[in-house]
Design a protein around this motif. Structure first.
Motif, PDB file in Angstrom:
ATOM      1  N   ARG A  43       0.810  -1.219   0.000  1.00 48.30           N
ATOM      2  CA  ARG A  43       0.000   0.000   0.000  1.00 48.30           C
ATOM      3  C   ARG A  43       0.843   1.269   0.000  1.00 48.30           C
ATOM      4  O   ARG A  43       0.545   2.241  -0.698  1.00 48.30           O
ATOM      5  CB  ARG A  43      -0.922   0.005   1.221  1.00 48.30           C
ATOM      6  CG  ARG A  43      -1.943   1.147   1.230  1.00 48.30           C
ATOM      7  CD  ARG A  43      -2.726   1.154   2.531  1.00 48.30           C
ATOM      8  NE  ARG A  43      -1.878   1.468   3.674  1.00 48.30           N
ATOM      9  CZ  ARG A  43      -2.235   1.269   4.938  1.00 48.30           C
ATOM     10  NH1 ARG A  43      -3.414   0.731   5.215  1.00 48.30           N
ATOM     11  NH2 ARG A  43      -1.413   1.588   5.925  1.00 48.30           N
TER      12      ARG A  43
ATOM     13  N   GLU B  59      -3.808  -8.481  -2.660  1.00 50.63           N
ATOM     14  CA  GLU B  59      -4.948  -7.711  -2.159  1.00 50.63           C
ATOM     15  C   GLU B  59      -6.027  -8.619  -1.594  1.00 50.63           C
ATOM     16  O   GLU B  59      -6.690  -8.266  -0.606  1.00 50.63           O
ATOM     17  CB  GLU B  59      -5.491  -6.813  -3.267  1.00 50.63           C
ATOM     18  CG  GLU B  59      -4.502  -5.736  -3.665  1.00 50.63           C
ATOM     19  CD  GLU B  59      -5.107  -4.665  -4.560  1.00 50.63           C
ATOM     20  OE1 GLU B  59      -6.333  -4.761  -4.867  1.00 50.63           O
ATOM     21  OE2 GLU B  59      -4.383  -3.723  -4.939  1.00 50.63           O
ATOM     22  N   GLY B  60      -6.219  -9.788  -2.191  1.00 49.35           N
ATOM     23  CA  GLY B  60      -7.181 -10.735  -1.637  1.00 49.35           C
ATOM     24  C   GLY B  60      -6.761 -11.223  -0.266  1.00 49.35           C
ATOM     25  O   GLY B  60      -7.587 -11.351   0.641  1.00 49.35           O
TER      26      GLY B  60
ATOM     27  N   GLU C 168      -7.252  -8.320   2.261  1.00 50.68           N
ATOM     28  CA  GLU C 168      -8.666  -8.130   2.583  1.00 50.68           C
ATOM     29  C   GLU C 168      -9.171  -9.239   3.487  1.00 50.68           C
ATOM     30  O   GLU C 168      -9.968  -8.997   4.399  1.00 50.68           O
ATOM     31  CB  GLU C 168      -9.497  -8.064   1.305  1.00 50.68           C
ATOM     32  CG  GLU C 168     -10.978  -7.794   1.572  1.00 50.68           C
ATOM     33  CD  GLU C 168     -11.776  -7.561   0.313  1.00 50.68           C
ATOM     34  OE1 GLU C 168     -12.990  -7.870   0.318  1.00 50.68           O
ATOM     35  OE2 GLU C 168     -11.191  -7.055  -0.672  1.00 50.68           O
ATOM     36  N   ASP C 169      -8.706 -10.471   3.243  1.00 55.01           N
ATOM     37  CA  ASP C 169      -9.111 -11.587   4.107  1.00 55.01           C
ATOM     38  C   ASP C 169      -8.595 -11.388   5.525  1.00 55.01           C
ATOM     39  O   ASP C 169      -9.249 -11.776   6.494  1.00 55.01           O
ATOM     40  CB  ASP C 169      -8.587 -12.897   3.521  1.00 55.01           C
ATOM     41  CG  ASP C 169      -9.268 -14.114   4.142  1.00 55.01           C
ATOM     42  OD1 ASP C 169     -10.380 -13.960   4.685  1.00 55.01           O
ATOM     43  OD2 ASP C 169      -8.682 -15.206   4.092  1.00 55.01           O
TER      44      ASP C 169
ATOM     45  N   TYR D 147      -7.505  -8.167   6.943  1.00 60.55           N
ATOM     46  CA  TYR D 147      -7.850  -6.893   7.563  1.00 60.55           C
ATOM     47  C   TYR D 147      -9.238  -6.375   7.217  1.00 60.55           C
ATOM     48  O   TYR D 147      -9.676  -5.376   7.787  1.00 60.55           O
ATOM     49  CB  TYR D 147      -6.822  -5.824   7.167  1.00 60.55           C
ATOM     50  CG  TYR D 147      -5.428  -6.115   7.648  1.00 60.55           C
ATOM     51  CD1 TYR D 147      -5.091  -5.983   8.989  1.00 60.55           C
ATOM     52  CD2 TYR D 147      -4.444  -6.537   6.758  1.00 60.55           C
ATOM     53  CE1 TYR D 147      -3.807  -6.261   9.441  1.00 60.55           C
ATOM     54  CE2 TYR D 147      -3.152  -6.814   7.195  1.00 60.55           C
ATOM     55  CZ  TYR D 147      -2.842  -6.679   8.538  1.00 60.55           C
ATOM     56  OH  TYR D 147      -1.570  -6.953   8.968  1.00 60.55           O
ATOM     57  N   GLY D 148      -9.925  -7.033   6.282  1.00 65.29           N
ATOM     58  CA  GLY D 148     -11.205  -6.520   5.832  1.00 65.29           C
ATOM     59  C   GLY D 148     -11.028  -5.489   4.738  1.00 65.29           C
ATOM     60  O   GLY D 148      -9.900  -5.123   4.366  1.00 65.29           O
ATOM     61  N   GLU D 149     -12.148  -4.962   4.255  1.00 64.65           N
ATOM     62  CA  GLU D 149     -12.089  -4.009   3.157  1.00 64.65           C
ATOM     63  C   GLU D 149     -11.376  -2.712   3.530  1.00 64.65           C
ATOM     64  O   GLU D 149     -10.894  -1.984   2.663  1.00 64.65           O
ATOM     65  CB  GLU D 149     -13.511  -3.693   2.676  1.00 64.65           C
ATOM     66  CG  GLU D 149     -14.229  -4.893   2.051  1.00 64.65           C
ATOM     67  CD  GLU D 149     -15.622  -4.536   1.578  1.00 64.65           C
ATOM     68  OE1 GLU D 149     -16.030  -3.367   1.782  1.00 64.65           O
ATOM     69  OE2 GLU D 149     -16.294  -5.402   1.005  1.00 64.65           O
TER      70      GLU D 149
ATOM     71  N   TRP E 259      -8.518  -2.261   4.644  1.00 66.96           N
ATOM     72  CA  TRP E 259      -7.053  -2.330   4.608  1.00 66.96           C
ATOM     73  C   TRP E 259      -6.430  -1.199   3.798  1.00 66.96           C
ATOM     74  O   TRP E 259      -5.261  -0.841   4.009  1.00 66.96           O
ATOM     75  CB  TRP E 259      -6.603  -3.678   4.036  1.00 66.96           C
ATOM     76  CG  TRP E 259      -6.876  -3.869   2.561  1.00 66.96           C
ATOM     77  CD1 TRP E 259      -7.977  -4.418   2.000  1.00 66.96           C
ATOM     78  CD2 TRP E 259      -6.013  -3.499   1.473  1.00 66.96           C
ATOM     79  NE1 TRP E 259      -7.884  -4.425   0.629  1.00 66.96           N
ATOM     80  CE2 TRP E 259      -6.668  -3.863   0.272  1.00 66.96           C
ATOM     81  CE3 TRP E 259      -4.757  -2.898   1.384  1.00 66.96           C
ATOM     82  CZ2 TRP E 259      -6.118  -3.646  -0.986  1.00 66.96           C
ATOM     83  CZ3 TRP E 259      -4.201  -2.671   0.121  1.00 66.96           C
ATOM     84  CH2 TRP E 259      -4.870  -3.051  -1.045  1.00 66.96           C
TER      85      TRP E 259
END
Length: 564
Positions: free
Chosen positions: A430, A544-545, A548-549, A551-553, A555
């Motif tokens: 990021r 990114e998947g 997201e898994d 930290y959730g959306e 992230w």
């Protein structure tokens, strides 16, 4: 019942105090599968915070039986360091004679015991504060403190006005007495200069207190402008009696680390002390510098511990006056003292803040304020690990190089393809750098679960392989599938991601809140690669998947307090 460490201090026939390390047997009412050795608590546990653990039962017990009658001087008890240490608040100790008679019993959990302790401790603390204020030539504040304390503590019903006045007085005392300790730098130009003063002194020693360290500490000494001497830690066992005396006085001190130097031939009595490296620098904040003519009787010539103890005493009095409703200002002061003295057990502060519904920000502000008052030490932040130096205070190129070297070591030694994960991967993907508020490097490696092993057994198997290869490591908790690894001069977490033969599309590893669960295998494999700071690292198949898994959306949005 679960805790970390017990040390039994005894006295021999010559009157010398020593720590018991043989001639005993340990037993326990029951043993959890993860901790099957009741004697482990006598060795202390460097792998994680719990050495012994009973099964769930009423009135669990642990017992130490000595081979022969022994003069026991003191018992040193170390609780587990995480939030579950509260379980030991009702623990009781009994000392039993050879005939089976209980000859002594100690517990802090009874009302009568607590009252007695308060009466003894608070009077001593009161007198210590008054003496310190007078030494600081704050005579008016000393008189006010005596008057306010008596007005509050010796009346049947306390008014809000007297409470407010005493709290204001305690705040003023903290402003005067809670001074920043003199910290040591990592070069001669940032040294602590000490005048020995006694021409007959033959021995010098520095005793500092910090948690058990996985690597030896180093201290540099300049004796009269000569070539600096590099000292490594000495054995503590030779000074058991002196260490016990220090710990009885400075009750918040942790493990002792000793440095010794023979100064018999020293012509000048001025010396300079500095830390040999960053790793040792923080451990030298809490210290005693002492001299001796015979190597037995020691005289302190410089210390930071007296003021630390005074600071603790003021905070304990402050907490008592506030009662159940702790204040935001108190939370700030807790953060301040934890950072000032680089207190490793600072992670336990969360157990103080949460039950009192105190917001985290005042505590974090106090940590920043306390950390910034050091002369040579880097600033610190508060993370789930406690007080830590954030990556914003460290050389990110150096960190990336060490991470790459460790990954290459794992590949060359074991054939593992280690890749950045969790917070480290988040920062790289990021932000293009390490997260400024992060404090540890996270690497992961995907491995097969050995046949017939549980996940925990497999983790210990890998830990043993790493140790044999020269890498000190430890699981942070008995249930962890990750290992704290100490590679060269850098500490990193290695998370083991297990493939399971019966679940071809899943892997098993840590995710939210250190909980382990199944994760889609296609998020991780096949691994890709990415350049970072001039090095090529493996990365998950779907970065990114995976994020997201984990930290959730959210992230994509920075959140420095996510782990809190």
């Amino acid at each position: 019942m679960n805790f970390n460490f017990i040390r039994v201090w005894c006295r021999d026939a010559q009157g010398q105090v020593y720590a018991l390390n043989e001639g005993y047997q340990c037993s326990m009412s029951s043993l959890a599968d993860a901790r099957p050795d009741p004697s482990a608590v006598m060795r202390g546990d460097s792998n994680n915070s719990v050495a012994i653990h009973s099964k769930r039962e009423e009135c669990p017990w642990w017992q130490l039986e000595l081979d022969r009658p022994t003069d026991v001087v003191s018992l040193e008890f170390h609780n587990r360091k995480d939030q579950h240490g509260v379980r030991a608040k009702a623990i009781a100790f009994e000392f039993i004679s050879e005939s089976g008679k209980v000859i002594a019993r100690y517990a802090r959990c009874t009302k009568a015991t607590q009252t007695q302790i308060l009466q003894q401790e608070y009077q001593a603390w009161h007198d210590n504060v008054v003496d310190a204020l007078k030494q600081a030539e704050k005579y008016g504040l000393a008189q006010r403190f005596v008057a306010e304390w008596e007005a509050y503590s010796q009346v049947a019903e306390v008014t809000q006005e007297s409470k407010t006045q005493l709290i204001d007085c305690l705040e003023q005392c903290l402003d005067v007495l809670a001074i920043a300790p003199r910290d040591l730098g990592t070069s001669a130009s940032e040294s602590l200069d000490i005048h020995i003063g006694n021409p007959n002194a033959r021995f010098l020693r520095v005793c500092c207190f910090k948690r058990r360290m996985m690597r030896p500490l180093e201290l540099s000494v300049d004796v009269g402008g000569k070539q600096p001497i590099s000292l490594s830690e000495s054995s503590v066992s030779a000074h058991d009696g002196q260490v016990l005396a220090a710990k009885q006085t400075y009750w918040c001190a942790q493990a002792a680390h000793l440095f010794e130097l023979d100064i018999t031939e020293l012509k000048q009595h001025n010396i300079k002390l500095w830390a040999a490296d960053d790793y040792s620098q923080e451990a030298l904040v809490q210290r005693l510098v002492q001299i001796s003519e015979d190597g037995k009787n020691w005289h302190t010539i410089e210390t930071t511990l007296d003021n630390m103890l005074l600071h603790h005493q003021l905070m304990a009095m402050y907490e008592w006056v506030l009662g159940p409703g702790l204040s935001e200002r108190f939370a700030y002061r807790v953060g301040e003292i934890v950072a000032l003295y680089r207190m490793a057990p600072g992670r336990g502060a969360k157990r103080l803040l949460r039950p009192n519904n105190l917001p985290l920000q005042p505590f974090l502000d106090g940590v920043c304020a306390g950390g910034s008052r050091s002369s040579h030490l880097p600033n610190v932040i508060y993370t789930r690990h406690g007080i830590a130096v954030p990556f914003s205070e460290q050389d990110s190129d150096f960190l990336a190089r060490r991470m790459f070297e460790f990954a290459e070591f794992l590949k060359g030694e074991f054939g593992l393809k280690a890749f950045p994960c969790y917070g480290t991967l988040l920062g790289i993907h990021r932000d293009g750098d390490f997260l400024p508020h992060d404090d540890d490097i996270d690497l992961a490696a995907i491995v097969d679960l050995p046949q017939g092993m549980t996940y925990l057994e497999a983790t210990e198997y890998w830990a043993e392989r790493l140790r044999k290869a020269g890498v000190e490591c430890r699981p942070p908790t008995p249930e962890s599938l990750n290992l704290h690894c100490y590679f060269a001069d850098c500490d990193m977490d290695l998370f083991l991601v297990y493939r399971h033969p019966s679940k071809m599309n899943k892997v098993w590893t840590h995710m939210q809140g250190y909980k382990t669960r199944e994760v889609r295998k296609d998020l991780l494999e096949p691994l890709g690669t990415r350049e970072f700071k001039g090095h090529t690292f493996y990365v998950p198949a779907k970065v990114e998947g995976f994020l997201e898994d984990r930290y959730g959306e959210g992230w994509v949005t920075p959140d420095p307090t996510y782990e809190m």
